[in-house]
Design a protein around this motif. Structure first.
Motif, PDB file in Angstrom:
ATOM      1  N   ALA A 255     113.887  28.632  41.062  1.00  0.00           N
ATOM      2  CA  ALA A 255     115.040  29.078  41.881  1.00  0.00           C
ATOM      3  C   ALA A 255     116.027  28.204  42.245  1.00  0.00           C
ATOM      4  O   ALA A 255     116.890  28.796  42.052  1.00  0.00           O
ATOM      5  CB  ALA A 255     114.696  30.103  42.348  1.00  0.00           C
ATOM      6  N   VAL A 256     115.725  28.003  43.210  1.00  0.00           N
ATOM      7  CA  VAL A 256     116.298  26.749  44.051  1.00  0.00           C
ATOM      8  C   VAL A 256     116.247  25.609  43.636  1.00  0.00           C
ATOM      9  O   VAL A 256     117.736  25.207  43.552  1.00  0.00           O
ATOM     10  CB  VAL A 256     115.316  26.603  45.690  1.00  0.00           C
ATOM     11  N   LEU A 257     116.012  25.337  42.020  1.00  0.00           N
ATOM     12  CA  LEU A 257     116.123  23.555  42.250  1.00  0.00           C
ATOM     13  C   LEU A 257     117.205  23.780  40.689  1.00  0.00           C
ATOM     14  O   LEU A 257     118.118  23.350  40.608  1.00  0.00           O
ATOM     15  CB  LEU A 257     115.229  23.627  41.250  1.00  0.00           C
ATOM     16  N   ARG A 258     117.075  24.807  40.236  1.00  0.00           N
ATOM     17  CA  ARG A 258     117.925  25.960  39.528  1.00  0.00           C
ATOM     18  C   ARG A 258     119.971  26.433  39.951  1.00  0.00           C
ATOM     19  O   ARG A 258     120.669  25.032  39.530  1.00  0.00           O
ATOM     20  CB  ARG A 258     117.746  26.757  38.012  1.00  0.00           C
ATOM     21  N   LEU A 259     119.716  26.896  40.751  1.00  0.00           N
ATOM     22  CA  LEU A 259     120.652  27.096  41.400  1.00  0.00           C
ATOM     23  C   LEU A 259     121.529  25.623  41.828  1.00  0.00           C
ATOM     24  O   LEU A 259     122.510  25.664  42.216  1.00  0.00           O
ATOM     25  CB  LEU A 259     120.792  27.628  43.174  1.00  0.00           C
ATOM     26  N   SER A 260     120.381  24.732  42.901  1.00  0.00           N
ATOM     27  CA  SER A 260     121.171  23.318  43.340  1.00  0.00           C
ATOM     28  C   SER A 260     121.804  22.653  42.277  1.00  0.00           C
ATOM     29  O   SER A 260     122.843  21.712  42.360  1.00  0.00           O
ATOM     30  CB  SER A 260     119.762  22.477  43.968  1.00  0.00           C
ATOM     31  N   CYS A 261     121.121  22.410  40.840  1.00  0.00           N
ATOM     32  CA  CYS A 261     121.410  21.789  39.396  1.00  0.00           C
ATOM     33  C   CYS A 261     122.063  22.210  39.314  1.00  0.00           C
ATOM     34  O   CYS A 261     123.484  21.780  39.048  1.00  0.00           O
ATOM     35  CB  CYS A 261     119.739  21.665  38.732  1.00  0.00           C
ATOM     36  N   TYR A 262     122.657  23.727  39.073  1.00  0.00           N
ATOM     37  CA  TYR A 262     124.072  24.653  38.888  1.00  0.00           C
ATOM     38  C   TYR A 262     124.989  23.740  39.693  1.00  0.00           C
ATOM     39  O   TYR A 262     125.861  23.499  39.124  1.00  0.00           O
ATOM     40  CB  TYR A 262     123.551  25.888  38.634  1.00  0.00           C
ATOM     41  N   GLU A 263     124.982  23.375  40.828  1.00  0.00           N
ATOM     42  CA  GLU A 263     125.998  23.592  41.989  1.00  0.00           C
ATOM     43  C   GLU A 263     126.345  21.708  41.561  1.00  0.00           C
ATOM     44  O   GLU A 263     127.695  21.862  41.344  1.00  0.00           O
ATOM     45  CB  GLU A 263     125.752  23.198  43.437  1.00  0.00           C
ATOM     46  N   LEU A 264     124.924  20.825  41.415  1.00  0.00           N
ATOM     47  CA  LEU A 264     125.208  19.622  41.306  1.00  0.00           C
ATOM     48  C   LEU A 264     126.440  19.229  40.111  1.00  0.00           C
ATOM     49  O   LEU A 264     126.749  18.915  39.925  1.00  0.00           O
ATOM     50  CB  LEU A 264     124.207  18.984  41.370  1.00  0.00           C
ATOM     51  N   LEU A 265     125.804  20.123  38.994  1.00  0.00           N
ATOM     52  CA  LEU A 265     126.365  20.375  37.666  1.00  0.00           C
ATOM     53  C   LEU A 265     127.450  20.676  37.273  1.00  0.00           C
ATOM     54  O   LEU A 265     129.103  19.756  36.896  1.00  0.00           O
ATOM     55  CB  LEU A 265     125.272  20.607  36.782  1.00  0.00           C
ATOM     56  N   LYS A 266     127.724  22.400  37.956  1.00  0.00           N
ATOM     57  CA  LYS A 266     129.027  22.238  37.476  1.00  0.00           C
ATOM     58  C   LYS A 266     129.824  22.936  39.072  1.00  0.00           C
ATOM     59  O   LYS A 266     131.707  23.082  38.777  1.00  0.00           O
ATOM     60  CB  LYS A 266     129.023  23.825  37.048  1.00  0.00           C
ATOM     61  N   ARG A 267     129.725  22.920  39.666  1.00  0.00           N
ATOM     62  CA  ARG A 267     130.659  22.406  41.343  1.00  0.00           C
ATOM     63  C   ARG A 267     130.566  21.363  41.797  1.00  0.00           C
ATOM     64  O   ARG A 267     130.551  21.450  43.351  1.00  0.00           O
ATOM     65  CB  ARG A 267     129.909  23.929  42.517  1.00  0.00           C
ATOM     66  N   ILE A 268     131.499  20.850  41.669  1.00  0.00           N
ATOM     67  CA  ILE A 268     132.160  19.613  41.872  1.00  0.00           C
ATOM     68  C   ILE A 268     132.708  19.459  43.593  1.00  0.00           C
ATOM     69  O   ILE A 268     132.558  18.454  44.262  1.00  0.00           O
ATOM     70  CB  ILE A 268     132.386  18.483  40.832  1.00  0.00           C
ATOM     71  N   ASP A 269     133.387  20.548  43.618  1.00  0.00           N
ATOM     72  CA  ASP A 269     133.801  20.929  44.938  1.00  0.00           C
ATOM     73  C   ASP A 269     132.574  21.027  46.090  1.00  0.00           C
ATOM     74  O   ASP A 269     133.383  20.639  47.422  1.00  0.00           O
ATOM     75  CB  ASP A 269     135.250  22.231  44.230  1.00  0.00           C
TER      76      ASP A 269
END
Length: 163
Positions: free
Chosen positions: A103-117
């Motif tokens: 769950a932590v990895l998915r959340l973090s990967c999402y942020e790396l991928l979609k939240r470049i801010d």
């Protein structure tokens, strides 16, 4: 690990100043998101039901509710892409990864991928802190290792700019 992902009362790392304002609200959103994504993974419950339950059961006064909503809906919507990016960085099969750490990895990967801010170092640090709070004893080391491999792939321009 039991099914309860409630963080311990002393969930803040010793010696570190707790974030305030927007940063604290984002941290709370991430914390609740990890718990909700864990529930989604383990129970297979609908995301809308999980979100409604979390909004009823938790005080959202100090939570970035929009960020919580984005993560909670964004991770499942992009699960195939996220898991495809995480898998090559693992030293084991995806189904052997602890569900909390996943769950932590998915959340973090999402942020790396979609939240470049959100700077990649913030994403990595937040992932490590979440793994320390909710994960197994050395789960944060595993999460750190995977995110250290993911960041250069997903944020190469940002990493080049830091040099």
């Amino acid at each position: 690990m039991s099914g309860d992902l409630t963080p311990p009362a002393a969930g803040k790392p010793a010696g570190k100043k707790a974030p305030t304002g927007k940063l604290a609200a984002r941290r709370e959103a991430r914390s609740l998101s990890v718990q909700a994504l864990y529930q989604w993974h383990m129970a297979g419950q609908a995301i809308n039901e999980i979100e409604a339950q979390f909004r009823v059961d938790n005080d959202f006064a100090k939570v970035d509710g929009a960020y919580f909503h984005e993560i909670l809906h964004g991770v499942p919507a992009n699960k195939g892409e996220i898991d495809g990016l995480i898998l090559p960085c693992l030293d084991r099969a995806m189904d052997e990864v602890d569900p909390v750490e996943l769950a932590v990895l998915r959340l973090s990967c999402y942020e790396l991928l979609k939240r470049i801010d959100v700077p990649y170092r913030v994403v990595i640090n937040e992932g490590i802190e979440l793994a320390k709070i909710f994960g197994a004893t050395d789960g944060h080391k595993f999460v750190n290792g995977v995110l250290d491999k993911l960041a250069p792939k997903l944020r190469s321009a940002e990493l080049r700019g830091k040099r």
